[in-house]
Design an enzyme around this catalytic site. Sequence first.
Site, short mmCIF file in Angstrom:
data_model
loop_
_atom_site.label_atom_id
_atom_site.label_comp_id
_atom_site.label_asym_id
_atom_site.label_seq_id
_atom_site.Cartn_x
_atom_site.Cartn_y
_atom_site.Cartn_z
N ASP A 1 -13.04 -14.11 16.66
CA ASP A 1 -13.54 -15.43 17.03
C ASP A 1 -12.57 -16.53 16.57
O ASP A 1 -12.34 -17.51 17.28
CB ASP A 1 -14.93 -15.68 16.43
CG ASP A 1 -15.97 -14.69 16.91
OD1 ASP A 1 -15.82 -14.16 18.03
OD2 ASP A 1 -16.94 -14.45 16.17
N ASP B 1 -19.79 -8.94 13.08
CA ASP B 1 -19.36 -10.19 12.46
C ASP B 1 -19.36 -10.00 10.96
O ASP B 1 -20.15 -9.21 10.42
CB ASP B 1 -20.29 -11.33 12.85
CG ASP B 1 -20.15 -11.74 14.31
OD1 ASP B 1 -19.03 -11.65 14.84
OD2 ASP B 1 -21.16 -12.15 14.91
#
Length: 169
Positions: free
Chosen positions: A139, A125
Amino acid sequence: MTATDTRTPRAAARTRAAATALAVAAAGVDLGAKAWANATLPGDPVSLGLLELRLAFNPGVAFSLGDTLPAWMVIAFTGAITAAIGVFAWRTAPRSRAAAWALAVILGGAATNLADRAADGQVTDYLHTGWWPTFNLADVFIVCGGLAVVALSWRNPHDQADETPSATA
């Protein structure tokens, strides 16, 4: 073609090809961003105002749910969901170009997170807002594609302007 297909086989094939290309492009963009984040961001976050580029790793799924499960279990679960989305997108393409593209964006995001997780049991991330858990571009693709699918489900089937009339019409 089944009785529910509303487009010609050729149009369905073009939609499937375009949706596949979109899924591959979305996956490629996110995999490139993850490689860049791994090379550039360790220990050195970049502030962009409301958004910060910060390297983080998530062994779980959304919001770190399942982070204590064995990696193989999370990979198997997310792999099954990704495959189901792919099958659903393939089957949806003959009926709705817009839905096929929305599902392709979801598929691209899901596939890239799955590939990233398969490498080391966690997802990279790199986008952080300060008030929301750190996430990645995949995402964003999954959420935006999901919102598009929901929005498309609300429209009247008779108002689908992006559809080609059936050969029997």
